[in-house]
Design an enzyme around this catalytic site. Structure first.
Site, PDB file in Angstrom:
ATOM      1  N   LYS A  68      -1.455  10.153  -6.892  1.00 12.60           N
ATOM      2  CA  LYS A  68      -0.187  10.775  -6.537  1.00 12.60           C
ATOM      3  C   LYS A  68      -0.072  12.119  -7.256  1.00 12.60           C
ATOM      4  CE  LYS A  68       0.936   7.087  -4.194  1.00 12.60           C
ATOM      5  NZ  LYS A  68       1.214   5.849  -4.878  1.00 12.60           N
ATOM      6  N   THR A 106      -0.328  -5.376   4.762  1.00 13.23           N
ATOM      7  CA  THR A 106       0.365  -5.666   3.496  1.00 13.23           C
ATOM      8  C   THR A 106       1.864  -5.382   3.618  1.00 13.23           C
ATOM      9  OG1 THR A 106      -1.545  -5.326   2.080  1.00 13.23           O
ATOM     10  CG2 THR A 106       0.610  -4.901   1.085  1.00 13.23           C
ATOM     11  N   GLU A 157       0.895  -1.147   0.000  1.00 12.99           N
ATOM     12  CA  GLU A 157       0.000   0.000   0.000  1.00 12.99           C
ATOM     13  C   GLU A 157       0.935   1.199   0.000  1.00 12.99           C
ATOM     14  OE1 GLU A 157      -3.279   0.307  -0.166  1.00 12.99           O
ATOM     15  OE2 GLU A 157      -3.601  -1.857  -0.265  1.00 12.99           O
ATOM     16  N   SER A 158       0.728   2.139  -0.923  1.00 16.17           N
ATOM     17  CA  SER A 158       1.790   3.116  -1.163  1.00 16.17           C
ATOM     18  C   SER A 158       1.384   4.584  -1.003  1.00 16.17           C
ATOM     19  CB  SER A 158       2.351   2.908  -2.582  1.00 16.17           C
ATOM     20  OG  SER A 158       1.369   3.254  -3.540  1.00 16.17           O
ATOM     21  N   LYS A 183       6.582   0.962   6.216  1.00 13.83           N
ATOM     22  CA  LYS A 183       7.739   0.668   5.347  1.00 13.83           C
ATOM     23  C   LYS A 183       9.013   0.528   6.185  1.00 13.83           C
ATOM     24  CE  LYS A 183       7.891   0.499   1.410  1.00 13.83           C
ATOM     25  NZ  LYS A 183       7.752  -0.693   0.523  1.00 13.83           N
ATOM     26  N   THR A 212      11.632   3.081   0.882  1.00 13.06           N
ATOM     27  CA  THR A 212      11.401   4.495   0.565  1.00 13.06           C
ATOM     28  C   THR A 212      12.243   5.397   1.460  1.00 13.06           C
ATOM     29  OG1 THR A 212       9.755   6.258   0.734  1.00 13.06           O
ATOM     30  CG2 THR A 212       9.354   4.338   2.082  1.00 13.06           C
ATOM     31  N   ASP A 213      12.564   6.575   0.940  1.00 11.26           N
ATOM     32  CA  ASP A 213      13.296   7.564   1.753  1.00 11.26           C
ATOM     33  C   ASP A 213      12.423   8.111   2.887  1.00 11.26           C
ATOM     34  OD1 ASP A 213      11.537   9.131   0.246  1.00 11.26           O
ATOM     35  OD2 ASP A 213      13.063  10.562  -0.415  1.00 11.26           O
ATOM     36  N   GLU A 214      11.099   7.848   2.819  1.00 12.25           N
ATOM     37  CA  GLU A 214      10.214   8.399   3.856  1.00 12.25           C
ATOM     38  C   GLU A 214      10.494   7.782   5.221  1.00 12.25           C
ATOM     39  OE1 GLU A 214       6.153   9.112   2.676  1.00 12.25           O
ATOM     40  OE2 GLU A 214       6.705   9.219   0.567  1.00 12.25           O
ATOM     41  N   ASN A 258       9.127   8.970  -7.120  1.00  9.02           N
ATOM     42  CA  ASN A 258       9.228   8.601  -8.533  1.00  9.02           C
ATOM     43  C   ASN A 258       8.138   9.289  -9.348  1.00  9.02           C
ATOM     44  OD1 ASN A 258      10.388   5.198  -8.908  1.00  9.02           O
ATOM     45  ND2 ASN A 258      10.895   6.619  -7.285  1.00  9.02           N
ATOM     46  N   TYR A 291       2.032   5.145   6.681  1.00  6.58           N
ATOM     47  CA  TYR A 291       2.709   4.537   5.524  1.00  6.58           C
ATOM     48  C   TYR A 291       4.202   4.370   5.788  1.00  6.58           C
ATOM     49  CZ  TYR A 291       5.267   4.433   1.099  1.00  6.58           C
ATOM     50  OH  TYR A 291       6.167   4.124   0.101  1.00  6.58           O
TER      51      TYR A 291
HETATM   52  P1  NAD Z   1       1.581   1.267  -6.455  1.00  6.89           P
HETATM   53  O1  NAD Z   1       0.579   1.582  -5.402  1.00  6.89           O
HETATM   54  O2  NAD Z   1       1.488   1.935  -7.795  1.00  6.89           O
HETATM   55  O3  NAD Z   1       1.566  -0.310  -6.744  1.00  6.89           O
HETATM   56  C1  NAD Z   1       1.507  -1.257  -5.724  1.00  6.89           C
HETATM   57  C2  NAD Z   1       1.178  -2.604  -6.361  1.00  6.89           C
HETATM   58  O4  NAD Z   1       1.179  -3.579  -5.300  1.00  6.89           O
HETATM   59  C3  NAD Z   1      -0.199  -2.655  -7.024  1.00  6.89           C
HETATM   60  O5  NAD Z   1      -0.106  -3.305  -8.261  1.00  6.89           O
HETATM   61  C4  NAD Z   1      -1.035  -3.461  -6.048  1.00  6.89           C
HETATM   62  O6  NAD Z   1      -2.069  -4.220  -6.677  1.00  6.89           O
HETATM   63  C5  NAD Z   1       0.013  -4.365  -5.428  1.00  6.89           C
HETATM   64  N1  NAD Z   1      -0.382  -4.818  -4.091  1.00  6.89           N
HETATM   65  C6  NAD Z   1      -0.853  -4.056  -3.067  1.00  6.89           C
HETATM   66  N2  NAD Z   1      -1.137  -4.829  -2.002  1.00  6.89           N
HETATM   67  C7  NAD Z   1      -0.839  -6.108  -2.368  1.00  6.89           C
HETATM   68  C8  NAD Z   1      -0.899  -7.344  -1.706  1.00  6.89           C
HETATM   69  N3  NAD Z   1      -1.354  -7.448  -0.440  1.00  6.89           N
HETATM   70  N4  NAD Z   1      -0.478  -8.462  -2.367  1.00  6.89           N
HETATM   71  C9  NAD Z   1      -0.033  -8.383  -3.636  1.00  6.89           C
HETATM   72  N5  NAD Z   1       0.033  -7.226  -4.323  1.00  6.89           N
HETATM   73  C10 NAD Z   1      -0.362  -6.106  -3.696  1.00  6.89           C
HETATM   74  O7  NAD Z   1       2.994   1.526  -5.773  1.00  6.89           O
HETATM   75  P2  NAD Z   1       4.361   2.065  -6.413  1.00  6.89           P
HETATM   76  O8  NAD Z   1       4.360   3.547  -6.393  1.00  6.89           O
HETATM   77  O9  NAD Z   1       4.636   1.334  -7.663  1.00  6.89           O
HETATM   78  O10 NAD Z   1       5.382   1.588  -5.286  1.00  6.89           O
HETATM   79  C11 NAD Z   1       6.019   0.314  -5.366  1.00  6.89           C
HETATM   80  C12 NAD Z   1       6.948   0.167  -4.188  1.00  6.89           C
HETATM   81  O11 NAD Z   1       7.931   1.186  -4.211  1.00  6.89           O
HETATM   82  C13 NAD Z   1       6.260   0.274  -2.827  1.00  6.89           C
HETATM   83  O12 NAD Z   1       6.838  -0.683  -1.966  1.00  6.89           O
HETATM   84  C14 NAD Z   1       6.563   1.682  -2.370  1.00  6.89           C
HETATM   85  O13 NAD Z   1       6.586   1.762  -0.979  1.00  6.89           O
HETATM   86  C15 NAD Z   1       7.940   1.892  -2.974  1.00  6.89           C
HETATM   87  N6  NAD Z   1       8.323   3.288  -3.286  1.00  6.89           N
HETATM   88  C16 NAD Z   1       7.501   4.068  -4.047  1.00  6.89           C
HETATM   89  C17 NAD Z   1       7.909   5.365  -4.371  1.00  6.89           C
HETATM   90  C18 NAD Z   1       7.061   6.264  -5.249  1.00  6.89           C
HETATM   91  O14 NAD Z   1       7.408   7.425  -5.447  1.00  6.89           O
HETATM   92  N7  NAD Z   1       5.976   5.789  -5.819  1.00  6.89           N
HETATM   93  C19 NAD Z   1       9.133   5.856  -3.896  1.00  6.89           C
HETATM   94  C20 NAD Z   1       9.934   5.015  -3.127  1.00  6.89           C
HETATM   95  C21 NAD Z   1       9.523   3.734  -2.841  1.00  6.89           C
HETATM   96  P1  TYD Z   2       2.475  12.260  -3.111  1.00  6.65           P
HETATM   97  O1  TYD Z   2       2.519  12.123  -4.594  1.00  6.65           O
HETATM   98  O2  TYD Z   2       1.278  11.748  -2.371  1.00  6.65           O
HETATM   99  O3  TYD Z   2       3.823  11.595  -2.566  1.00  6.65           O
HETATM  100  P2  TYD Z   2       4.462  11.599  -1.056  1.00  6.65           P
HETATM  101  O4  TYD Z   2       3.468  12.108  -0.108  1.00  6.65           O
HETATM  102  O5  TYD Z   2       4.730  10.138  -0.842  1.00  6.65           O
HETATM  103  O6  TYD Z   2       5.688  12.430  -1.147  1.00  6.65           O
HETATM  104  O7  TYD Z   2       2.626  13.803  -2.730  1.00  6.65           O
HETATM  105  C1  TYD Z   2       3.768  14.543  -3.126  1.00  6.65           C
HETATM  106  C2  TYD Z   2       3.637  15.908  -2.515  1.00  6.65           C
HETATM  107  O8  TYD Z   2       2.531  16.581  -3.122  1.00  6.65           O
HETATM  108  C3  TYD Z   2       3.342  15.880  -1.026  1.00  6.65           C
HETATM  109  O9  TYD Z   2       4.048  16.948  -0.395  1.00  6.65           O
HETATM  110  C4  TYD Z   2       1.847  16.128  -0.942  1.00  6.65           C
HETATM  111  C5  TYD Z   2       1.562  17.002  -2.158  1.00  6.65           C
HETATM  112  N1  TYD Z   2       0.226  16.821  -2.762  1.00  6.65           N
HETATM  113  C6  TYD Z   2      -0.599  17.929  -2.987  1.00  6.65           C
HETATM  114  O10 TYD Z   2      -0.238  19.075  -2.685  1.00  6.65           O
HETATM  115  N2  TYD Z   2      -1.826  17.727  -3.550  1.00  6.65           N
HETATM  116  C7  TYD Z   2      -2.281  16.485  -3.892  1.00  6.65           C
HETATM  117  O11 TYD Z   2      -3.446  16.355  -4.380  1.00  6.65           O
HETATM  118  C8  TYD Z   2      -1.434  15.359  -3.679  1.00  6.65           C
HETATM  119  C9  TYD Z   2      -1.872  13.982  -4.038  1.00  6.65           C
HETATM  120  C10 TYD Z   2      -0.177  15.566  -3.108  1.00  6.65           C
END
Ligand code: NAD
Ligand code: TYD
Length: 344
Positions: free
Chosen positions: A196, A104, A88-89, A161, A129-131, A187, A157
């Site tokens: 996002k 999850t 869950e992201s 992580k 994640t860097d978070e 990303n 979240y």
């Molecule tokens: P996303 O939410 O786009 O995708 C998550 C995927 O995981 C989905 O396809 C979902 O169906 C699947 N999933 C969720 N719960 C599941 C479960 N219980 N069993 C099997 N599959 C399940 O996420 P994302 O942005 O692609 O992130 C992928 C990974 O990278 C995550 O672990 C996230 O914490 C990490 N990450 C994301 C970012 C970012 O900027 N998006 C940055 C750093 C790290």
């Molecule tokens: P997000 O894409 O949710 O990533 P993260 O919180 O994991 O960094 O959000 C990026 C930044 O954008 C965060 O500071 C929250 C802000 N944000 C908005 O201002 N409006 C929005 O509708 C969303 C989704 C995020």
């Protein structure tokens, strides 16, 4: 890692996981790619259309919390390498409903590692994640996250992580599981779900809807093009040291409001669409990665400049409006109404 691997990728129907699947199919043509994904709201199976036509790809709809299901996939596929993207992201969803994040992101990771222990793997890679480092103050641009920066989380979240990372390191120390962890900054790129920041803003601009900027929009994120993240994970699998954590980031910090203005400019729309709404609870101020360890040890660094990456991303969304429409049908409308409907 040598030739002819079987690599199991969880979360491969999501944003980063699917980009990683395509990188493997395109650039490691002798590897078999096994994708396991529960297809939650964040996935779109059509994302994998091209992969599903590839003979080196196999897909299982399975939940990483389901031990029996996961173990039977391992029994059948006997993966050499496992990369755990499934999670869950979304921070905002974790504030509304923390429970599923703990299940999850922590229990799911445990299940994957238990399967790795039982069947034996060369590597379990946890996508982090860097978070997990919490945030940095806005007025200290000299500070960065290093791999040994203390874990100090803000949201459910990031806490889930961080727990998964700690459990991964514990499985290495206690059971000798050959693990690595990457911690990446924000990303952007193709296939990101429009909850996002960047795809949400693109989608709203395309529909002339208000752009909900949290607070003044001055929070800072360090943006990395998704393909660069995927190359970083591949480099860790092939050259990284077991038991190590690697930070991946692009030294590309931008305030949220800057990002929104860039998107408006690229799409030729007016800044009058910007609407400031109430801030996120516990909102992290600034993220900024020091990627020098990955740089020195793996020769990894970002190759896509933000000015190019954001154009590629907007162009992709313009060309894939059907994909976006699929993501925003059904549950998304309810989510958007709950999250933004009464937000002043
Ligand atoms: P996303 O939410 O786009 O995708 C998550 C995927 O995981 C989905 O396809 C979902 O169906 C699947 N999933 C969720 N719960 C599941 C479960 N219980 N069993 C099997 N599959 C399940 O996420 P994302 O942005 O692609 O992130 C992928 C990974 O990278 C995550 O672990 C996230 O914490 C990490 N990450 C994301 C970012 C970012 O900027 N998006 C940055 C750093 C790290
Ligand atoms: P997000 O894409 O949710 O990533 P993260 O919180 O994991 O960094 O959000 C990026 C930044 O954008 C965060 O500071 C929250 C802000 N944000 C908005 O201002 N409006 C929005 O509708 C969303 C989704 C995020």
């Amino acid at each position: 890692m040598g030739e002819k691997k079987t690599i199991l990728v969880t979360g491969g129907a999501g944003f980063i996981g699917s980009n990683f699947v395509y990188l493997l199919l395109d650039e490691r043509k002798d590897w078999k790619v096994v994708c396991v994904d529960a297809l939650t709201y964040a996935a779109n199976i059509h994302t994998l259309n091209r992969a599903l036509e590839n003979k080196n790809f196999v897909f299982y709809k399975e939940d990483i919390r389901n031990r029996d299901g996961i173990f039977s996939i391992f029994e059948k596929e006997r993966p050499d390498v496992v990369v755990n993207f499934a999670a869950e992201s979304h921070v905002d969803r974790s504030i509304e409903n923390p429970g599923i994040f703990l299940e999850t992101n922590i229990i799911g990771t445990q299940t994957m590692m238990d399967a790795c222990r039982k069947y034996g793997v060369e590597r379990f890679h946890q996508v982090g994640t860097d978070e997990v480092y919490g945030d940095l103050p806005l007025d200290r641009p000299d500070l960065f996250f290093h791999e040994d920066t203390p874990i100090h989380t803000s949201s459910p979240y990031s806490t889930s992580k961080a727990s998964a990372d700690l459990l991964t390191l514990a499985y290495h120390r206690t059971y000798g599981l050959p693990v690595t962890i990457s911690r990446c900054s924000n990303n952007y790129g193709p296939y990101q779900f429009p909850e996002k920041l960047i795809p949400l803003m693109i989608n709203n601009v395309l529909h002339d809807k208000p752009l909900p900027v949290y607070g003044k929009g001055l929070k800072v994120r360090d943006w990395l093009y998704v393909k660069d993240h995927c190359y970083g994970i591949l480099a860790i699998l092939e050259k990284g040291r077991v038991g190590e954590v690697y930070n991946l980031g692009g030294h590309n910090e931008k305030a949220n409001i800057e990002i929104v203005k860039i998107i408006l400019k690229e799409l030729g729309k007016s800044e009058s669409l910007i609407t400031h709404v109430s801030d996120r609870k516990g909102h992290d101020q600034r993220y900024a990665i020091d990627p020098s360890k990955a740089n020195k040890e793996l020769g990894w660094g970002p190759t896509t400049m933000f000015k190019d990456g954001i154009k590629l991303t907007i162009d992709w969304y313009l060309k894939h409006q059907d994909w976006m429409a699929e993501c925003t049908s059904g549950e998304y409308t309810k989510y958007y109404e709950e999250m933004y409907g009464n937000r002043k």
